[in-house]
Design an enzyme around this catalytic site. Structure first.
Site, PDB file in Angstrom:
ATOM      1  N   ALA A 180       0.832  -1.205   0.000  1.00  0.00           N
ATOM      2  CA  ALA A 180       0.000   0.000   0.000  1.00  0.00           C
ATOM      3  C   ALA A 180       0.867   1.255   0.000  1.00  0.00           C
ATOM      4  O   ALA A 180       0.612   2.206  -0.757  1.00  0.00           O
ATOM      5  CB  ALA A 180      -0.920  -0.009   1.220  1.00  0.00           C
ATOM      6  N   THR A 192       3.489  -7.765   2.665  1.00  0.00           N
ATOM      7  CA  THR A 192       3.285  -7.888   1.214  1.00  0.00           C
ATOM      8  C   THR A 192       4.314  -8.849   0.622  1.00  0.00           C
ATOM      9  O   THR A 192       3.992  -9.654  -0.259  1.00  0.00           O
ATOM     10  CB  THR A 192       3.397  -6.505   0.539  1.00  0.00           C
ATOM     11  N   VAL A 252       8.254   5.683  12.676  1.00  0.00           N
ATOM     12  CA  VAL A 252       7.405   6.818  13.053  1.00  0.00           C
ATOM     13  C   VAL A 252       6.815   6.509  14.420  1.00  0.00           C
ATOM     14  O   VAL A 252       6.164   5.471  14.614  1.00  0.00           O
ATOM     15  CB  VAL A 252       6.311   7.053  11.995  1.00  0.00           C
ATOM     16  N   ARG A 279     -12.020 -19.338   4.433  1.00  0.00           N
ATOM     17  CA  ARG A 279     -10.977 -19.684   5.406  1.00  0.00           C
ATOM     18  C   ARG A 279     -11.556 -19.996   6.782  1.00  0.00           C
ATOM     19  O   ARG A 279     -11.067 -20.881   7.471  1.00  0.00           O
ATOM     20  CB  ARG A 279     -10.006 -18.510   5.521  1.00  0.00           C
ATOM     21  N   HIS A 320      -3.481 -14.886  10.828  1.00  0.00           N
ATOM     22  CA  HIS A 320      -2.993 -14.531   9.498  1.00  0.00           C
ATOM     23  C   HIS A 320      -3.256 -13.086   9.113  1.00  0.00           C
ATOM     24  O   HIS A 320      -2.431 -12.438   8.475  1.00  0.00           O
ATOM     25  CB  HIS A 320      -3.677 -15.467   8.495  1.00  0.00           C
ATOM     26  N   GLY A 336      -6.628 -13.200  -1.723  1.00  0.00           N
ATOM     27  CA  GLY A 336      -6.413 -12.434  -2.961  1.00  0.00           C
ATOM     28  C   GLY A 336      -6.973 -11.027  -2.893  1.00  0.00           C
ATOM     29  O   GLY A 336      -6.622 -10.169  -3.710  1.00  0.00           O
TER      30      GLY A 336
HETATM   31  C1  LIG Z   1       2.219 -15.315   4.532  1.00  0.00           C
HETATM   32  C2  LIG Z   1       1.213 -14.377   3.927  1.00  0.00           C
HETATM   33  C3  LIG Z   1       0.665 -14.655   2.670  1.00  0.00           C
HETATM   34  C4  LIG Z   1      -0.290 -13.798   2.097  1.00  0.00           C
HETATM   35  N1  LIG Z   1      -0.774 -14.062   0.850  1.00  0.00           N
HETATM   36  C5  LIG Z   1      -1.659 -13.190   0.292  1.00  0.00           C
HETATM   37  C6  LIG Z   1      -2.120 -13.367  -1.060  1.00  0.00           C
HETATM   38  O1  LIG Z   1      -1.680 -14.254  -1.772  1.00  0.00           O
HETATM   39  N2  LIG Z   1      -3.052 -12.498  -1.542  1.00  0.00           N
HETATM   40  C7  LIG Z   1      -3.565 -11.462  -0.793  1.00  0.00           C
HETATM   41  O2  LIG Z   1      -4.405 -10.723  -1.273  1.00  0.00           O
HETATM   42  N3  LIG Z   1      -3.089 -11.248   0.469  1.00  0.00           N
HETATM   43  C8  LIG Z   1      -2.157 -12.062   1.014  1.00  0.00           C
HETATM   44  N4  LIG Z   1      -1.689 -11.843   2.280  1.00  0.00           N
HETATM   45  C9  LIG Z   1      -2.106 -10.604   2.964  1.00  0.00           C
HETATM   46  C10 LIG Z   1      -1.344  -9.424   2.384  1.00  0.00           C
HETATM   47  O3  LIG Z   1      -0.038  -9.825   2.010  1.00  0.00           O
HETATM   48  C11 LIG Z   1      -1.227  -8.268   3.362  1.00  0.00           C
HETATM   49  O4  LIG Z   1      -2.445  -8.045   4.017  1.00  0.00           O
HETATM   50  C12 LIG Z   1      -0.861  -6.994   2.619  1.00  0.00           C
HETATM   51  O5  LIG Z   1       0.274  -7.228   1.842  1.00  0.00           O
HETATM   52  C13 LIG Z   1      -0.617  -5.844   3.590  1.00  0.00           C
HETATM   53  O6  LIG Z   1      -0.025  -4.790   2.867  1.00  0.00           O
HETATM   54  P1  LIG Z   1       0.223  -3.402   3.571  1.00  0.00           P
HETATM   55  O7  LIG Z   1       0.975  -2.562   2.607  1.00  0.00           O
HETATM   56  O8  LIG Z   1      -1.036  -2.875   4.128  1.00  0.00           O
HETATM   57  O9  LIG Z   1       1.151  -3.763   4.841  1.00  0.00           O
HETATM   58  P2  LIG Z   1       2.595  -4.426   4.866  1.00  0.00           P
HETATM   59  O10 LIG Z   1       2.951  -5.040   3.576  1.00  0.00           O
HETATM   60  O11 LIG Z   1       2.659  -5.276   6.077  1.00  0.00           O
HETATM   61  O12 LIG Z   1       3.549  -3.162   5.041  1.00  0.00           O
HETATM   62  C14 LIG Z   1       3.501  -2.341   6.189  1.00  0.00           C
HETATM   63  C15 LIG Z   1       4.886  -1.789   6.430  1.00  0.00           C
HETATM   64  O13 LIG Z   1       4.810  -0.745   7.399  1.00  0.00           O
HETATM   65  C16 LIG Z   1       5.951  -0.832   8.231  1.00  0.00           C
HETATM   66  N5  LIG Z   1       5.664  -0.121   9.488  1.00  0.00           N
HETATM   67  C17 LIG Z   1       4.800  -0.507  10.458  1.00  0.00           C
HETATM   68  N6  LIG Z   1       4.812   0.398  11.471  1.00  0.00           N
HETATM   69  C18 LIG Z   1       5.690   1.374  11.120  1.00  0.00           C
HETATM   70  C19 LIG Z   1       6.151   2.556  11.749  1.00  0.00           C
HETATM   71  N7  LIG Z   1       5.721   2.916  12.972  1.00  0.00           N
HETATM   72  N8  LIG Z   1       7.059   3.335  11.123  1.00  0.00           N
HETATM   73  C20 LIG Z   1       7.539   2.981   9.891  1.00  0.00           C
HETATM   74  N9  LIG Z   1       7.164   1.827   9.251  1.00  0.00           N
HETATM   75  C21 LIG Z   1       6.243   1.043   9.854  1.00  0.00           C
HETATM   76  C22 LIG Z   1       6.112  -2.329   8.402  1.00  0.00           C
HETATM   77  O14 LIG Z   1       7.413  -2.656   8.865  1.00  0.00           O
HETATM   78  C23 LIG Z   1       5.846  -2.826   6.979  1.00  0.00           C
HETATM   79  O15 LIG Z   1       7.008  -2.881   6.199  1.00  0.00           O
HETATM   80  C24 LIG Z   1      -0.716 -12.669   2.831  1.00  0.00           C
HETATM   81  C25 LIG Z   1      -0.167 -12.382   4.094  1.00  0.00           C
HETATM   82  C26 LIG Z   1       0.790 -13.223   4.640  1.00  0.00           C
HETATM   83  C27 LIG Z   1       1.366 -12.888   5.987  1.00  0.00           C
END
Ligand SMILES: Cc1cc2nc3c(=O)[nH]c(=O)nc-3n(C[C@H](O)[C@H](O)[C@H](O)COP(=O)(O)OP(=O)(O)OC[C@H]3O[C@@H](n4cnc5c(N)ncnc54)[C@H](O)[C@@H]3O)c2cc1C
Length: 455
Positions: free
Chosen positions: A18, A46, A159, A287, A389, A432
């Protein structure tokens, strides 16, 4: 090395799907952007995503001969979420997911393969044509795009607070406090985007919200601590649905690490059997239902059984094998002996399954995806059990990604996207839909940030 400046147009917190999407979209629309990441590398949860990204009515689907509709995508997600999904967020989501696929293609990350996940009736889970895990592919592609666009990403930069001006009792966010190896600093920003992910690795918070999940393993990376919720709270942001925490049914957790076994393995044909060597559930229902069925078994675990055909269609299995999670044998009966299941029964279960696939009807459990029989040696087994999860709850946003306070008012200068937000998935996320959420709402946060800047 680029130094952290004192002020930016847009500060994105979190370098997962994101955050990196929001940063890229905002920069392309003319904003000066920086990304702050607390870990020593980008990617967050991610980078762990394995199955794919959902979208309906895409060109990719048509290329595969799949006729789909956004209306079905909407209703199947709603049904999977217990009809508790935020209708406005869901409506925005299903109508923008196909654009998100096009946007990724435009940015050198085409997802031209398709698979299916639990609770969906169509192949709408887009993935790399190589069938490689989607997360690593997108993180690499997004990181490269950020570098090409000169968008700085500061790792090991946590942050710890949001700053705001209070005007007539309402917060106007205007910057952040960061903690780095060099100490604490204030940075100003016209818009702050929270993209900090969920709290699936915060065992203390999970057991407080859901005592029944105390002691469960997690599939999440260590950084998924729910920082965004605390940061939002500091400026009056409302949270919603925090106790809706998803347990994934197929996690290998016999060693020190918990490995999620991608839903695509079942999507591509694997079955689940219990200690008696029998199927016990529709493997491709939601799930929640599959997890509950495994938990209800006396042994609280199950085996995924599949063949070489499944392995060739889900490349993540190569990795599971490399790290020692997969048992292999020439025949289903030999496989059963290796894992301590009744051999004759497992042979019968696989034969019976293959007959049902040939008849295109699962009389036992009503599974709809019956495309692949298990007939190609060798055969494989992975031992699985449910683990924490995904956190469905999070900050309350509107479809424009503006963060809302407890009275439903927009908090000026604050946007949020991805797993840090709540509402889209109801009480059960469909596999997904989260990667799709990060790109759909990450893009929207980038667009909204620039819209706010232009006011
Ligand atoms: C093993 C696994 C498999 C998955 N497979 C799928 C799939 O195939 N399809 C699907 O749709 N979803 C899947 N998911 C879910 C999906 O991957 C996640 O929900 C999604 O990628 C979250 O994206 P995000 O950008 O919101 O957060 P994230 O990708 O978790 O990124 C958040 C980032 O913010 C950083 N952060 C947090 N707090 C702070 C702070 N205070 N200061 C600075 N940085 C900070 C973290 O370190 C991290 O790097 C899966 C999840 C897992 C765990």
């Amino acid at each position: 090395m680029t130094e952290l400046a004192a002020k930016y147009d847009v500060l994105v917190i979190g370098a997962g799907g994101a955050g990196m999407t929001a940063a890229l979209q905002a920069e392309e629309l003319g904003a000066q952007v920086a990304v702050l990441e607390k870990e020593d590398q980008v990617g967050g949860n991610t980078s762990r995503a394995s199955s794919g990204m959902n979208a309906a009515e895409t060109m990719v689907q048509l290329d595969h001969g799949v006729i789909d509709s956004m209306a079905n995508f909407y209703w199947e997600t709603m049904k999977g979420g217990g009809r508790l999904n935020d209708p406005q967020l869901l409506n925005f989501f299903v109508h923008h997911a196909n654009l998100a696929i096009d946007w990724l293609t435009q940015h050198g990350m085409p997802l031209t393969g398709l698979t299916i996940t639990g609770g969906m009736s169509r192949q709408r889970t887009h993935r790399p044509s190589s069938t490689a895990p989607v997360g690593g592919y997108l993180v690499k592609g997004l990181r490269q795009q950020l570098a090409e666009h000169g968008i700085p990403v500061f790792t090991k930069t946590k942050v710890t607070a949001l700053s705001s001006k209070l005007v007539a009792g309402r917060h106007f966010v205007d910057g952040v406090t960061v903690q780095t190896a060099a100490g604490e600093r204030q940075i100003q920003a016209s818009v702050v985007v929270l993209a900090t992910g969920g709290f699936g690795a915060n065992a203390a918070l999970i057991s407080r919200l859901r005592p029944d999940l105390a002691g469960y393993a997690t599939t999440n990376q260590e950084g998924a601590q729910g920082d965004g919720l605390k940061l939002g709270e500091m400026v009056g942001a409302a949270s919603r649905d925090l106790s809706w925490i998803q347990v994934h049914p197929t996690v290998q957790q016999d060693g020190p690490h918990a490995y999620l076994i991608a839903e695509a393995v079942r999507g591509e044909g694997a079955i689940l059997v219990n200690a008696a060597g029998r199927r016990f559930v529709n493997e491709l229902t939601t799930r929640r239902v599959v997890s509950n069925a495994i938990t209800a078994l006396p042994e609280h675990s199950a085996y995924l059984i599949f063949d070489a055909g499944v392995r060739s269609r889900a490349r993540a299995i190569d990795f599971y094998d490399q790290v020692g999670l997969v048992e292999t044998a020439a025949k289903p009966g030999d496989l059963a002996k290796k894992i301590g299941l009744p051999a004759a029964r497992v042979e019968k279960t696989v034969d019976h399954w293959n007959q049902q696939v040939a008849a295109d009807r699962d009389q036992d459990f009503g599974r709809q995806s019956l495309a692949h029989a298990l007939t190609q040696a060798p055969y494989y087994a992975i031992h699985v059990a449910p683990a924490v999860h995904y956190t469905m709850g999070g900050l309350h946003i509107d479809p424009q990604t503006r963060v809302l306070d407890a009275n439903g008012n927009v908090i000026a200068g604050l946007l949020a996207a991805g797993e840090v937000t709540g509402g889209l998935h109801g009480n059960n996320r469909i596999g997904g839909n989260s990667i799709a959420e990060t790109v759909v709402f990450g893009r929207q946060a980038g667009i909204q940030a620039v819209k706010d800047l232009r006011k």
